[in-house]
Design a protein around this motif. Structure first.
Motif, PDB file in Angstrom:
ATOM      1  N   VAL A  16      11.733 -12.901  53.857  1.00 18.39           N
ATOM      2  CA  VAL A  16      10.156 -13.134  53.972  1.00 18.39           C
ATOM      3  C   VAL A  16       9.927 -12.777  52.704  1.00 18.39           C
ATOM      4  O   VAL A  16      10.109 -13.290  51.461  1.00 18.39           O
ATOM      5  CB  VAL A  16       9.686 -11.475  54.301  1.00 18.39           C
ATOM      6  CG1 VAL A  16       8.794 -10.830  53.923  1.00 18.39           C
ATOM      7  CG2 VAL A  16      11.215 -10.510  54.783  1.00 18.39           C
ATOM      8  N   LEU A  63       2.237  -5.709  54.813  1.00 22.37           N
ATOM      9  CA  LEU A  63       2.184  -6.897  55.282  1.00 22.37           C
ATOM     10  C   LEU A  63       3.719  -7.241  55.413  1.00 22.37           C
ATOM     11  O   LEU A  63       3.977  -7.881  56.833  1.00 22.37           O
ATOM     12  CB  LEU A  63       1.763  -8.319  53.742  1.00 22.37           C
ATOM     13  CG  LEU A  63       0.112  -8.225  54.116  1.00 22.37           C
ATOM     14  CD1 LEU A  63       0.029  -8.985  52.840  1.00 22.37           C
ATOM     15  CD2 LEU A  63       0.100  -8.693  54.983  1.00 22.37           C
ATOM     16  N   VAL A  64       4.738  -6.498  54.669  1.00 14.94           N
ATOM     17  CA  VAL A  64       6.049  -6.859  54.940  1.00 14.94           C
ATOM     18  C   VAL A  64       6.564  -6.548  56.444  1.00 14.94           C
ATOM     19  O   VAL A  64       6.842  -7.098  57.032  1.00 14.94           O
ATOM     20  CB  VAL A  64       6.695  -6.537  53.980  1.00 14.94           C
ATOM     21  CG1 VAL A  64       8.584  -6.643  54.426  1.00 14.94           C
ATOM     22  CG2 VAL A  64       6.953  -7.378  52.809  1.00 14.94           C
ATOM     23  N   GLU A  77       4.487  -5.152  58.867  1.00 18.65           N
ATOM     24  CA  GLU A  77       3.630  -5.532  59.433  1.00 18.65           C
ATOM     25  C   GLU A  77       4.625  -6.922  60.406  1.00 18.65           C
ATOM     26  O   GLU A  77       5.337  -7.513  61.454  1.00 18.65           O
ATOM     27  CB  GLU A  77       2.587  -6.206  59.098  1.00 18.65           C
ATOM     28  CG  GLU A  77       1.785  -6.675  61.055  1.00 18.65           C
ATOM     29  CD  GLU A  77       0.686  -4.948  60.933  1.00 18.65           C
ATOM     30  OE1 GLU A  77       1.791  -4.502  62.023  1.00 18.65           O
ATOM     31  OE2 GLU A  77      -0.378  -5.086  61.087  1.00 18.65           O
ATOM     32  N   GLU A  78       5.078  -7.899  59.033  1.00 16.27           N
ATOM     33  CA  GLU A  78       5.888  -8.553  59.884  1.00 16.27           C
ATOM     34  C   GLU A  78       6.935  -8.557  60.450  1.00 16.27           C
ATOM     35  O   GLU A  78       7.573  -9.213  60.879  1.00 16.27           O
ATOM     36  CB  GLU A  78       5.890 -10.151  58.494  1.00 16.27           C
ATOM     37  CG  GLU A  78       6.443 -11.248  58.899  1.00 16.27           C
ATOM     38  CD  GLU A  78       7.135 -12.313  57.400  1.00 16.27           C
ATOM     39  OE1 GLU A  78       6.136 -12.065  56.560  1.00 16.27           O
ATOM     40  OE2 GLU A  78       7.522 -12.797  57.164  1.00 16.27           O
TER      41      GLU A  78
END
Lengths: 459, 459
Positions: free
Chosen positions: B314, B351-352, B354-355
């Motif tokens: 990531v 964000l992590v 979500e990714e």
């Protein structure tokens, strides 16, 4: 810095107990909002100044906190204003942003900006702080939370019915029994003004009427006279001053008074619908009361007007309010967005719950068990048990230092920690824990399993 | 206003789904903070300017949002600065308040101001927004939340051990497996600087070393040379660049390199203690890694330094960090308040998750059942069932208007509402509800009891 630091007037620090109590109220309100189908949004703390300015009247504009532009802000200062040293005139050229003053204008801005992503009717709630440069006084702050729920994109009166249920749900959940949900309707006030020949003086009329509780009938009449409402009109108001009794009998009186006003009759119809539905559905602990003197935010509201007062015997202004509006977003160029919304007064609800002793005992429960630190080996053994306790949702901690036993026990006492665990060599060898119930003063040796279940039982 | 309204750059609106996802992270962090014995405090959004100014360096001072004084603020403007049109010099005379820049300085101010009410050691957490007039860019905002936990009033290394457990607990609870908790110690860096004869250049040395990952060994060496660190010292660093392997073998290498530095040896001892205790206690999903190049916030930290990086694969900067400091409150005249604290990077964690698709499916669950509105009588019957559903914690609502059936069904579809209930005359007469499972497309007539249990089962 020799002096103790302080915070700006009108602002507050909240200690752990206060945060816990405030969160108890927030969580109760939020939980009710969600079961009623409202969805959360959040907007930025500051908005572009032109979003906020001019929306709250001159007095409101003055009370908005403006943020100074960054960098060499004077390079863009309005020259004329600068030369005249005119603060008011200069502001817009050195400040482009301002802290939000309420949640309604940001919500209106949100609806317009995101209109293509929103599925209407849209029921949103928003629980965020707002800022006002008001003169601080008891119970009035420069930073405070608003808790708003609005339903937009529908005219349905079922929403008024729902909001009454919502108020009842929240205050019942808070064990604040006996609040009064007062309701009125703008159309009733317009109808009365029409009947007494003061349609052009609706605001003056309602501002005076709104004071009935505070200054009494005679002074209200005098104020109306002073504002140019004719004596003949005021005479026609007499039945209004003597309106008493339950919702239904008030409705009957209003029907007589307003028999010649189409708008007034429409208002009566709406109130009757809401009252009937509320009777059918029932209220847990609140009561609904028609109050024809209620006129809050009249410039804004076009239908129902709500205000909630604390249970009798508690001296406190309104702890909630709201109403229906025809045009939330017209100020941003999107007409005909009607809706209805209510608000909860967090700070006042807090004071009422405090006064009546209604906060649950467990609300400010922090740490449930403290492990005394007798040294490295014991601490490590303790932390293994602490890890198991936390996995079970128990708030547990180790005293960080190998301090004197008395100091550690005093620490537990001062923090009202209900259990203390003592682990020495003997306990490690027998894989047991000496658990002390601080309230009862009883100490016993138990296994990890019993340790966990004993503490969980009490919490 | 013809143009659609907008919000200031670097700020954000959050829609219901985003709020729900953010709250999921907040609640997870908060829950862990509480089981670890941290207690919440809250401080005002703005502080007196002299509380904040001068605490973050010149660059920090520039990035602090200043609030313009209310009223005729120019009447108190510094005359010299006004005549010179010097923005920088004028500010303090027309602005007395500023938005908080982080949670650390307000916490320090809080500790000093409330020192007589606080029971030390004091473990506090604080989850509130901060504001910075930074240039907005991807993942960097002008308003963002910080989530901080600090333990002050104790030197105990058990707290470092606890913070590693806390990081592990939070990221495990978020199902974000495989994060790396990197640890270093200021004393290691001081020791190395001492050994290579660059004690007076500690900051230059560590700033360069910190870039090892980004610019590589050769460029780091060049930067050190440029800063005046002698080649002979840099040669002695060679073992450092080749330090590899697990925690224990790195510790062994450091013992060789730092054999002549008392401070370095103290740092090794601290790291070894933390590593041993962590091995004994175990980590659920995170791993602990010694990283001698880690130097964040070195001006501030005096002992342990933490940084958490997202799982391998990531691309994301650090998602958390912290460290130990000797003197939190000296800036406010209260010396020797040592402590250790960590922070979680909400926006990056978002964000992590979500990714990697790690948000639970139910996180943005809003309304679970919509009742179709067929008219007054049906609506009232429906609201009685809705009331019963809500009492059971089900999020339920009535479509407010008697619109066309298709329109109401489309509304349910667009909002991903899993169940729809249809109540017509027949249902009222038989006291049943037509319950449609929107996903399966199946419809069946059920009693209120079955209605409630069916919906609850799915939620």
């Amino acid at each position: 810095m020799a002096q103790k630091p302080s915070i700006p007037k009108g602002t507050r620090d909240f200690n752990p107990e206060q945060v816990a109590k405030r969160n108890y109220i927030f969580n109760t309100i939020q939980g009710a909002f969600e079961t009623f189908g409202f969805q959360p949004i959040e907007t930025p703390s500051f908005e572009n100044s032109d979003t906020l300015m001019g929306k709250y009247g001159d007095e409101g504009d003055r009370l908005i906190f403006k943020i100074l532009n960054s960098g060499d802000y004077l390079s863009k200062a309005d020259e004329e204003a600068y030369n005249e040293k005119d603060s008011n005139k200069l502001t817009s050229s050195i400040s482009e942003k301002a802290l939000r003053y309420d949640l309604t204008v940001p919500f209106a801005r949100y609806v317009v900006q995101h209109q293509n992503e929103i599925e209407f009717p849209f029921k949103r709630y928003q629980i965020q702080p707002v800022w006002r440069a008001d003169r601080p006084q008891k119970g009035r702050f420069r930073e405070f939370y608003q808790c708003d729920a609005d339903a937009v994109g529908s005219d349905s009166l079922w929403q008024e019915v729902e909001f009454i249920q919502l108020y009842d749900s929240v205050f019942s959940a808070l064990k604040l029994d006996g609040v009064t949900i007062k309701i009125n309707n703008r159309k009733i006030l317009s109808g009365i003004a029409e009947v007494i020949g003061a349609s052009d003086k609706l605001i003056d009329f309602t501002v005076a009427l709104d004071k009935l509780d505070k200054i009494g009938e005679e002074k209200v009449k005098q104020e109306m006279l002073d504002k140019g409402i004719p004596q003949s009109g005021i005479d026609k108001l007499q039945p209004l001053f003597s309106i008493k009794g339950d919702f239904e009998s008030q409705i009957r009186s209003l029907k007589t008074i307003l028999s010649t006003s189409e708008e007034g009759k429409k208002g009566i119809e709406e109130l009757a619908f809401i009252d009937n539905a509320t009777s059918e559905l029932g209220l847990k602990t609140a009561k609904l009361q028609l109050d024809v003197t209620l006129a809050r935010g009249l410039n804004y509201y076009t239908g129902a007007i709500f205000e909630v007062s604390a249970p009798e015997g508690v001296k406190m202004g309104s702890i909630g309010g709201g109403g229906r509006y025809d045009d939330l977003t017209g100020i941003f160029g999107m007409p005909n967005m009607s809706g209805v919304g209510i608000s909860f007064g967090l700070d006042r609800i807090y004071l009422v719950l405090e006064e009546l002793g209604l906060f649950p005992e467990t609300v400010s429960k922090s740490v449930e068990v403290l492990f005394i630190n007798f040294g490295e080996k014991e601490a490590l053994f303790s932390l293994k048990a602490i890890k198991a306790l936390r996995a079970e949702g128990v708030n547990a901690e180790l005293y960080p230092d190998k301090a004197k036993m008395k100091k550690q026990m005093t620490h537990a006492n001062r923090r009202d920690i209900p259990f203390v665990v003592l682990v020495g060599e003997e306990e490690i060898n027998s894989n047991k824990y000496a658990l002390k119930d601080m309230e009862k003063g009883i100490q016993e040796k138990v296994s990890l399993e019993v340790l966990i279940s004993t503490i969980k039982k009490k919490s």
